[in-house]
Write an enzyme that holds these catalytic residues in place. Structure first.
Site, PDB file in Angstrom:
ATOM      1  N   GLU A  58      37.196  11.772  46.044  1.00  0.00           N
ATOM      2  CA  GLU A  58      36.403  10.732  45.386  1.00  0.00           C
ATOM      3  C   GLU A  58      35.296  10.219  46.319  1.00  0.00           C
ATOM      4  OE1 GLU A  58      36.737  10.274  42.288  1.00  0.00           O
ATOM      5  OE2 GLU A  58      35.759   8.377  41.842  1.00  0.00           O
ATOM      6  N   HIS A  82      31.718  15.848  43.502  1.00  0.00           N
ATOM      7  CA  HIS A  82      33.012  16.551  43.545  1.00  0.00           C
ATOM      8  C   HIS A  82      32.795  18.062  43.677  1.00  0.00           C
ATOM      9  CE1 HIS A  82      35.843  13.325  42.799  1.00  0.00           C
ATOM     10  NE2 HIS A  82      35.300  12.973  41.657  1.00  0.00           N
ATOM     11  N   HIS A  99      27.913  12.070  39.917  1.00  0.00           N
ATOM     12  CA  HIS A  99      29.277  11.874  40.418  1.00  0.00           C
ATOM     13  C   HIS A  99      30.045  13.205  40.447  1.00  0.00           C
ATOM     14  CE1 HIS A  99      33.113   9.501  40.793  1.00  0.00           C
ATOM     15  NE2 HIS A  99      33.605  10.585  40.225  1.00  0.00           N
ATOM     16  N   GLU A 100      30.061  13.881  39.314  1.00  0.00           N
ATOM     17  CA  GLU A 100      30.815  15.139  39.250  1.00  0.00           C
ATOM     18  C   GLU A 100      30.181  16.196  40.165  1.00  0.00           C
ATOM     19  OE1 GLU A 100      33.702  14.955  37.993  1.00  0.00           O
ATOM     20  OE2 GLU A 100      33.387  13.088  36.872  1.00  0.00           O
TER      21      GLU A 100
HETATM   22 MG    MG Z   1      35.811  11.205  40.360  1.00  0.00          MG
END
Ligand code: MG
Length: 490
Positions: A294, A268, A264-265
């Protein structure tokens, strides 16, 4: 490579010269924030908070000093110049809120998270209620001062997702609520429903560290421009375009949790790493909205990371580092990654039920800001929404209305962007015709190239609505998300 942007307008050049100071200040701010979360010994907190508060004041002064120049820009502007002026005007408008109001917000949102933490520990909402009441009242004042059309909550959502309104959100959430309950009925009785034994399985931190290091290699994170550390709450911070950092955490149990927080990160981080280099030192070097940011983390976490092909790709890494994986086939790991189960806690929620947690928060925030919900009734209202949307009710407030830190920090209008991330990630998925093949081949670079071309390189030149239109010919259309979930789980 992407086109290099140049600035023709003399006044814009002049503004950008001044803006370098603002960027330098916020660069320093980001380093201090990262250090606070990752490196700083506990004792440093008082001096650090005071410094950060003062740096914030300094930054506000610099922005307000720019106001006159920004307002006097006229004539023909190209898209990027328009973007620069639009972004500066937005920030200046926010910093133009009365100083007294900003100070009152600052004061309460410094204290309230500590009170919230204590209240959550004791599971006693009444401890937190007076702070929350004040924060809601100040947020309403902010909405009034910023101005809005139709609904005061629009002014607050706009701070995180420019141009996004209650009218947009109502359509999205009513579709999601209707369809999710239908999709859930289909999932019940399949192998995806319920709990998986691996969720209780403990792991050695050192082993998972090795797995995560391999995962970021697979995702193509550049060694010289990226680093990964550990913190209590995983986050990503773009210190600059060539210095992007993520954190993950190791709970010692249920390894998918650290694995997906890393993926997830990384999503980003890829956004931060792939913006057009010529946007550095300009006000358009950030993402256009939290929803867009996001969308990139969710794209990698859910659409790439929870796919069959990704399981196949990383299975050898898992087997090599986690001895217990030998007992599980790729299919079983795929199921483990994709288990669906209504849960009390948002951050533990699966892909399908996650948006229900957000719909609940959206309804409550909207009600608080318009004044139709009173803070003292919140525990009951929370529980009745939980019952209605997820069919389960928390036994205490710490598992219910007290579970998120956001309100104590004054972040009203933030939650909906989590669902927008899911919505946008599914729109993007719909634009690939060979995504499964690319993942299966481990050709993450091709996926990254596409995302750079369509999203990352633009920074915030365009508003999120404009960028959706330009790159994908869409609005915040939830149908792609619903179709994706339906296909995946049936
Ligand atoms: Mg996030």
């Amino acid at each position: 490579m992407a086109k290099v942007f140049t600035f023709m307008n003399q006044r814009i050049e002049d503004i950008l010269r001044d803006y370098r100071r603002i960027e330098a200040i916020s660069h320093a701010q980001r380093v201090l924030h990262w250090d606070l979360e990752v490196m700083m010994p506990e004792g440093g907190i008082d001096h650090r908070s005071e410094s950060l508060a003062n740096i914030e004041i300094l930054q506000r002064e610099f922005y307000l000093r720019l106001a006159e120049k920004v307002n006097s820009v006229e004539g023909d502007l190209d898209d990027i110049e328009k973007g620069i002026i639009r972004n500066l005007k937005r920030t200046i408008r926010y910093y133009s809120l009365p100083e007294d109001l900003i100070k009152r917000i600052e004061k309460i949102t410094t204290k309230a998270p500590l009170i919230w933490r204590e209240a959550r520990k004791k599971s006693d909402f009444s401890m937190f209620e007076p702070s929350l009441r004040e924060i809601v009242s100040l947020s309403r004042e902010v909405a009034e001062k910023l101005g809005y059309e139709r609904h005061p909550y629009n002014a607050l959502m706009d701070l995180y997702e420019e141009g996004f309104t209650v009218d947009d959100a109502n359509i999205i959430f009513s579709r999601i609520l209707n369809e999710t309950s239908r999709i859930m009925k289909k999932i019940e009785g399949t192998e995806f429903y319920g709990r998986h034994p691996l969720e209780q399985r403990k792991y050695r931190k050192e082993s998972m560290e090795k797995v995560n290091r391999e995962i970021i290699k697979i995702l193509g994170m550049p060694e010289k421009r990226f680093r990964m550390d550990v913190s209590a709450h995983p986050f990503t911070i773009g210190i600059s375009m060539d210095d992007v950092r993520i954190t993950t955490r190791y709970e010692g149990i249920n390894f998918k949790s650290t694995l997906f927080s890393t993926v997830h990160e990384s999503g980003h981080a890829i956004y931060e790493l792939q913006k057009d280099p010529s946007l550095a030192w300009t006000p358009v070097s950030r993402a256009p909205s939290l929803g867009f940011h996001e969308s990139q983390s969710r794209f990698f976490e859910n659409i790439v990371g929870r796919s069959r092909e990704f399981v196949h790709l990383i299975y050898p890494v898992l087997r090599e580092n986690l001895s217990f994986i030998n007992k599980y086939s790729e299919d079983e790991i795929y199921n483990y990654f994709n288990m669906v189960h209504p849960s009390l806690i948002r951050v533990d929620a699966d892909e399908v039920t996650y948006n229900l947690h957000i719909a609940l928060r959206y309804e409550i925030e909207k009600g608080l800001i318009e004044g139709s919900i009173d803070t003292k009734d919140l525990p009951g209202i929370w529980n009745s929404f939980m019952d209605k949307y997820l069919g389960i009710v928390p036994e205490n407030d710490s598992q219910g209305v007290l579970q998120d830190i956001h309100w104590s920090q004054g972040s009203f209008g933030y939650f909906p962007t989590y669902t927008l991330g899911n919505v946008i990630s599914a729109i993007i998925r719909g634009r690939f015709d060979n995504l499964s093949n690319l993942i299966a081949e481990g050709n993450i670079i091709a996926i990254r190239d596409y995302l750079r071309e369509k999203v990352h390189r633009y920074g915030s030149i365009y508003t999120p609505k404009e960028l959706l239109r330009i790159s994908f010919g869409e609005g915040y259309n939830p149908e792609y998300l619903l179709k994706y979930l339906e296909e995946k789980f049936s």
